[in-house]
Design a protein around this motif. Structure first.
Motif, PDB file in Angstrom:
ATOM      1  N   PRO A 106     -29.549 -24.613  -6.095  1.00 39.71           N
ATOM      2  CA  PRO A 106     -28.611 -25.440  -6.862  1.00 39.71           C
ATOM      3  C   PRO A 106     -27.369 -25.705  -6.041  1.00 39.71           C
ATOM      4  CG  PRO A 106     -28.338 -23.172  -7.505  1.00 39.71           C
ATOM      5  CD  PRO A 106     -29.423 -23.181  -6.450  1.00 39.71           C
ATOM      6  N   LEU A 107     -26.528 -26.601  -6.533  1.00 44.05           N
ATOM      7  CA  LEU A 107     -25.254 -26.882  -5.876  1.00 44.05           C
ATOM      8  C   LEU A 107     -24.168 -26.023  -6.530  1.00 44.05           C
ATOM      9  CD1 LEU A 107     -25.653 -30.708  -5.365  1.00 44.05           C
ATOM     10  CD2 LEU A 107     -25.966 -28.865  -3.708  1.00 44.05           C
ATOM     11  N   ASN A 108     -24.293 -24.729  -6.303  1.00 43.16           N
ATOM     12  CA  ASN A 108     -23.416 -23.742  -6.930  1.00 43.16           C
ATOM     13  C   ASN A 108     -22.118 -23.569  -6.168  1.00 43.16           C
ATOM     14  OD1 ASN A 108     -25.649 -22.442  -5.163  1.00 43.16           O
ATOM     15  ND2 ASN A 108     -23.911 -21.049  -4.990  1.00 43.16           N
ATOM     16  N   GLY A 109     -21.175 -22.911  -6.832  1.00 42.41           N
ATOM     17  CA  GLY A 109     -19.922 -22.583  -6.190  1.00 42.41           C
ATOM     18  C   GLY A 109     -20.025 -21.302  -5.392  1.00 42.41           C
ATOM     19  N   SER A 110     -18.877 -20.752  -5.003  1.00 43.62           N
ATOM     20  CA  SER A 110     -18.859 -19.604  -4.103  1.00 43.62           C
ATOM     21  C   SER A 110     -19.229 -18.300  -4.789  1.00 43.62           C
ATOM     22  CB  SER A 110     -17.477 -19.467  -3.473  1.00 43.62           C
ATOM     23  OG  SER A 110     -16.471 -19.279  -4.466  1.00 43.62           O
ATOM     24  N   LEU A 153     -19.492 -29.351 -15.645  1.00 43.24           N
ATOM     25  CA  LEU A 153     -18.732 -30.285 -16.472  1.00 43.24           C
ATOM     26  C   LEU A 153     -17.390 -30.631 -15.829  1.00 43.24           C
ATOM     27  CD1 LEU A 153     -19.324 -28.866 -20.086  1.00 43.24           C
ATOM     28  CD2 LEU A 153     -20.555 -30.695 -18.912  1.00 43.24           C
ATOM     29  N   GLY A 154     -16.817 -29.693 -15.085  1.00 46.14           N
ATOM     30  CA  GLY A 154     -15.554 -29.954 -14.391  1.00 46.14           C
ATOM     31  C   GLY A 154     -15.726 -30.636 -13.053  1.00 46.14           C
ATOM     32  N   GLY A 155     -16.944 -30.935 -12.669  1.00 49.60           N
ATOM     33  CA  GLY A 155     -17.254 -31.566 -11.387  1.00 49.60           C
ATOM     34  C   GLY A 155     -18.179 -30.700 -10.571  1.00 49.60           C
ATOM     35  N   GLY A 156     -17.734 -29.464 -10.270  1.00 45.88           N
ATOM     36  CA  GLY A 156     -18.573 -28.533  -9.546  1.00 45.88           C
ATOM     37  C   GLY A 156     -18.515 -28.722  -8.037  1.00 45.88           C
ATOM     38  N   LEU A 157     -17.519 -28.092  -7.404  1.00 47.65           N
ATOM     39  CA  LEU A 157     -17.351 -28.184  -5.955  1.00 47.65           C
ATOM     40  C   LEU A 157     -18.091 -27.015  -5.320  1.00 47.65           C
ATOM     41  CD1 LEU A 157     -15.948 -29.603  -3.539  1.00 47.65           C
ATOM     42  CD2 LEU A 157     -14.057 -27.987  -3.859  1.00 47.65           C
ATOM     43  N   GLY A 158     -19.281 -27.278  -4.767  1.00 47.97           N
ATOM     44  CA  GLY A 158     -20.134 -26.218  -4.276  1.00 47.97           C
ATOM     45  C   GLY A 158     -19.963 -25.906  -2.811  1.00 47.97           C
ATOM     46  N   ILE A 159     -20.679 -24.870  -2.353  1.00 50.91           N
ATOM     47  CA  ILE A 159     -20.555 -24.443  -0.963  1.00 50.91           C
ATOM     48  C   ILE A 159     -21.242 -25.415  -0.002  1.00 50.91           C
ATOM     49  CG2 ILE A 159     -20.299 -22.019  -1.581  1.00 50.91           C
ATOM     50  CD1 ILE A 159     -23.228 -21.616  -0.789  1.00 50.91           C
ATOM     51  N   LEU A 160     -22.074 -26.340  -0.516  1.00 48.95           N
ATOM     52  CA  LEU A 160     -22.710 -27.375   0.313  1.00 48.95           C
ATOM     53  C   LEU A 160     -22.230 -28.765  -0.090  1.00 48.95           C
ATOM     54  CD1 LEU A 160     -26.387 -26.027   0.383  1.00 48.95           C
ATOM     55  CD2 LEU A 160     -24.569 -25.628   2.053  1.00 48.95           C
ATOM     56  N   GLU A 183     -22.265 -32.090   2.071  1.00 47.74           N
ATOM     57  CA  GLU A 183     -23.585 -32.669   2.343  1.00 47.74           C
ATOM     58  C   GLU A 183     -24.212 -33.307   1.112  1.00 47.74           C
ATOM     59  OE1 GLU A 183     -27.936 -31.531   4.311  1.00 47.74           O
ATOM     60  OE2 GLU A 183     -26.346 -30.010   4.216  1.00 47.74           O
ATOM     61  N   PHE A 184     -24.013 -32.705  -0.065  1.00 46.76           N
ATOM     62  CA  PHE A 184     -24.745 -33.148  -1.254  1.00 46.76           C
ATOM     63  C   PHE A 184     -23.865 -33.684  -2.378  1.00 46.76           C
ATOM     64  CE2 PHE A 184     -27.512 -29.886   0.709  1.00 46.76           C
ATOM     65  CZ  PHE A 184     -28.634 -30.673   0.941  1.00 46.76           C
ATOM     66  N   GLY A 185     -22.545 -33.565  -2.278  1.00 45.36           N
ATOM     67  CA  GLY A 185     -21.671 -34.069  -3.318  1.00 45.36           C
ATOM     68  C   GLY A 185     -21.393 -33.024  -4.387  1.00 45.36           C
ATOM     69  N   TYR A 186     -20.788 -33.473  -5.475  1.00 43.43           N
ATOM     70  CA  TYR A 186     -20.473 -32.587  -6.594  1.00 43.43           C
ATOM     71  C   TYR A 186     -21.733 -32.258  -7.393  1.00 43.43           C
ATOM     72  CZ  TYR A 186     -15.501 -33.520  -5.850  1.00 43.43           C
ATOM     73  OH  TYR A 186     -14.245 -33.609  -5.304  1.00 43.43           O
ATOM     74  N   ALA A 187     -21.745 -31.081  -8.024  1.00 38.44           N
ATOM     75  CA  ALA A 187     -22.865 -30.725  -8.900  1.00 38.44           C
ATOM     76  C   ALA A 187     -23.038 -31.770  -9.995  1.00 38.44           C
ATOM     77  CB  ALA A 187     -22.629 -29.342  -9.509  1.00 38.44           C
ATOM     78  N   ALA A 188     -21.935 -32.286 -10.523  1.00 34.70           N
ATOM     79  CA  ALA A 188     -22.001 -33.286 -11.591  1.00 34.70           C
ATOM     80  C   ALA A 188     -22.755 -34.539 -11.167  1.00 34.70           C
ATOM     81  CB  ALA A 188     -20.592 -33.653 -12.045  1.00 34.70           C
ATOM     82  N   ASP A 189     -22.772 -34.826  -9.866  1.00 33.58           N
ATOM     83  CA  ASP A 189     -23.472 -36.012  -9.369  1.00 33.58           C
ATOM     84  C   ASP A 189     -24.976 -35.905  -9.552  1.00 33.58           C
ATOM     85  OD1 ASP A 189     -20.944 -36.744  -8.537  1.00 33.58           O
ATOM     86  OD2 ASP A 189     -21.305 -36.318  -6.420  1.00 33.58           O
ATOM     87  N   HIS A 190     -25.483 -34.691  -9.767  1.00 35.51           N
ATOM     88  CA  HIS A 190     -26.922 -34.447  -9.784  1.00 35.51           C
ATOM     89  C   HIS A 190     -27.468 -34.153 -11.183  1.00 35.51           C
ATOM     90  CE1 HIS A 190     -27.253 -34.255  -5.327  1.00 35.51           C
ATOM     91  NE2 HIS A 190     -25.964 -33.975  -5.457  1.00 35.51           N
ATOM     92  N   HIS A 242     -12.158 -28.153   2.593  1.00 33.09           N
ATOM     93  CA  HIS A 242     -12.381 -29.425   3.259  1.00 33.09           C
ATOM     94  C   HIS A 242     -13.308 -30.272   2.387  1.00 33.09           C
ATOM     95  CE1 HIS A 242     -14.124 -31.729   6.963  1.00 33.09           C
ATOM     96  NE2 HIS A 242     -13.143 -32.398   6.377  1.00 33.09           N
ATOM     97  N   LEU A 243     -12.873 -31.473   2.025  1.00 31.35           N
ATOM     98  CA  LEU A 243     -13.648 -32.378   1.179  1.00 31.35           C
ATOM     99  C   LEU A 243     -14.251 -33.487   2.043  1.00 31.35           C
ATOM    100  CD1 LEU A 243     -11.199 -32.582  -1.866  1.00 31.35           C
ATOM    101  CD2 LEU A 243     -13.005 -30.921  -1.440  1.00 31.35           C
ATOM    102  N   GLY A 244     -14.412 -34.683   1.484  1.00 27.47           N
ATOM    103  CA  GLY A 244     -15.003 -35.784   2.232  1.00 27.47           C
ATOM    104  C   GLY A 244     -16.514 -35.701   2.237  1.00 27.47           C
ATOM    105  N   GLY A 245     -17.133 -36.418   3.152  1.00 25.80           N
ATOM    106  CA  GLY A 245     -18.589 -36.445   3.214  1.00 25.80           C
ATOM    107  C   GLY A 245     -19.185 -37.023   1.953  1.00 25.80           C
TER     108      GLY A 245
END
Length: 431
Positions: free
Chosen positions: A103-107, A118-125, A128-135, A332-335
């Protein structure tokens, strides 16, 4: 329903949780009945899962505990997971790993998967893959009219847009379906520097982030460790600054990419270097977040491109001379986090370059003093500040300004007017 209920177990112990009624939901129908009960009596509603807890105190109203809704079902063919509202990321990681998925989990594996998403979900990857909410593929939610809804892009598309990045203001989500990614292992870990060279590490890190590919996600964190006997002797009472890395490429390529970071060690001594190839199930060791409940307060600043010297000053303000222990982290964001035509949801500030996070333990520390320090940091970074992050407002549920851009906040307010006109789940959006 329970009169004068005891507070449910929570990771965040710094704020009172005193609802008028506590509902321990065993099924989504229990959630629906609790929302109907609250709506019929004019009581406000808050939901609490099993993760890192509510953003602030709960006084009165109905608190719905969803920790029992902790099912996780992985479909390896479709590469998706059905996640109940009470499941944490650790459960999802364990269920996905046997299928070569992640999954696109956090730390931290103890964070609630649904609330984080629900808050977006800024994961450790994330780069490369975007926010968890994007999926997210679909969500099951109980809205203020006590209606259980299956929300998809085809059915109620506007609500689908708002739930992904808009937080908890639109209803109680009982579960969701989310896409997984084909990741079995990664190259990751941390390089820990002596904090005496923090300024050089901050400058070097910012320069380094301009050179890395989207397949590498990283953060920079600094803190003064407390002098506790359970900590390694070399860390007790010491100021350290660490770069954390997660990269899905080969270990050889990872070593090449981080070589400039290791070179910083000539001016800021390296205390430890744990970068290595690992199975994804060990990804929690990259950040090694504390697993035990505690009292804390935190805030964040979403940044464009921060000035290096101002960033150094922000780290210094939160460093050894700060009036209380403070963890400062720069992500670091972006990508893939940037705006993409195939993704549209309520996750804000897609053009941001970095996220600064501040967190302070509250054992004996007044919240007012913490806020004063955070205000100083914010003023230093002000030229680059775009807003705040909904996922990283720890204990700060009293401060809701800046979570979304004006147009996104207006669109979300329209959804609240449609689905929660009486304000069952809170006041006017963004107030």
């Amino acid at each position: 329903m329970v009169s004068a209920p005891p507070a449910p177990p929570t990771f965040q112990t710094g704020f009172p949780i005193r609802p008028d009624r506590l509902v321990e939901a065993a099924t989504p129908e229990d959630v629906r009945e609790a929302v109907a009960y609250a709506g019929g009596r004019g009581l406000h509603v808050a939901a609490h899962a099993s993760g890192h807890g509510l953003p602030g105190p709960v006084e009165g109203g109905v608190l719905i505990a969803t920790r029992a809704l902790d099912s996780v079902t992985v479909d390896p063919v479709r590469r998706t997971a059905l996640i109940g509202a009470g499941a944490n990321w650790g459960r999802v990681i364990e269920a996905a790993a046997p299928h070569g998925l992640a999954p696109l989990n956090g730390s931290s594996p103890s964070v609630g998967a649904v609330s984080y998403t629900l808050g977006g979900g800024l994961g450790i990857l994330a780069r490369e893959f975007g926010y968890a909410a994007d999926h997210v593929r679909s969500l099951d939610v109980v809205t203020a009219d006590d209606t259980a809804r299956r929300v998809t892009p085809e059915r109620e598309p506007e609500l689908f847009w708002g739930l992904r990045g808009g937080g908890h203001r639109l209803g109680v989500v009982t579960g969701l379906e989310i896409a997984l990614v084909a990741v079995e292992r990664l190259y990751g870990g941390s390089i820990v520097f002596d904090g005496a060279g923090a300024a050089e590490v901050v400058r070097g890190y910012l320069a380094w982030t301009r050179t890395v590919p989207e397949t590498l996600t990283s953060s920079l964190a600094a803190l003064v460790y407390p002098a506790l006997p359970q900590l390694p002797e070399e860390l007790r009472g010491r100021y350290v600054i660490s770069v954390r890395v997660a990269f899905t490429g080969s270990a050889e390529e990872g070593d090449r990419l981080v070589a400039p970071l290791r070179a910083i060690g000539r001016s800021a001594p390296i205390l430890s270097d744990s970068l290595r190839e690992m199975p994804y199930t060990e990804s929690h060791t990259i950040h090694s977040d504390p697993p035990f409940p505690h009292a804390y307060y935190g805030d964040s600043a979403v940044l464009g491109e921060p000035d290096a010297e101002r960033t150094v000053q922000a780290f210094e303000l939160a460093g050894p001379r700060a009036p209380m222990m403070t963890v400062v982290q720069l992500n670091h964001l972006g990508g893939a986090l940037a705006a993409r035509p195939e993704v549209e949801n309520a996750v804000p500030y897609r053009d941001a370059g970095f996220l600064l996070r501040l967190l302070s333990p509250l054992d004996g520390t007044e919240v007012g003093a913490v806020r004063a320090l955070y205000g100083e940091v914010g003023r230093v970074l002000e030229p680059a500040v775009l807003g705040r992050s909904l996922n990283f407002s720890f204990g700060g549920g009293d401060r809701t300004a800046g979570f979304h851009e004006a147009e996104t906040a207006k669109r979300l307010a329209g959804l609240v007017s449609q689905y929660d006109p009486a304000g069952l789940f809170g006041g006017p959006y963004g107030a």
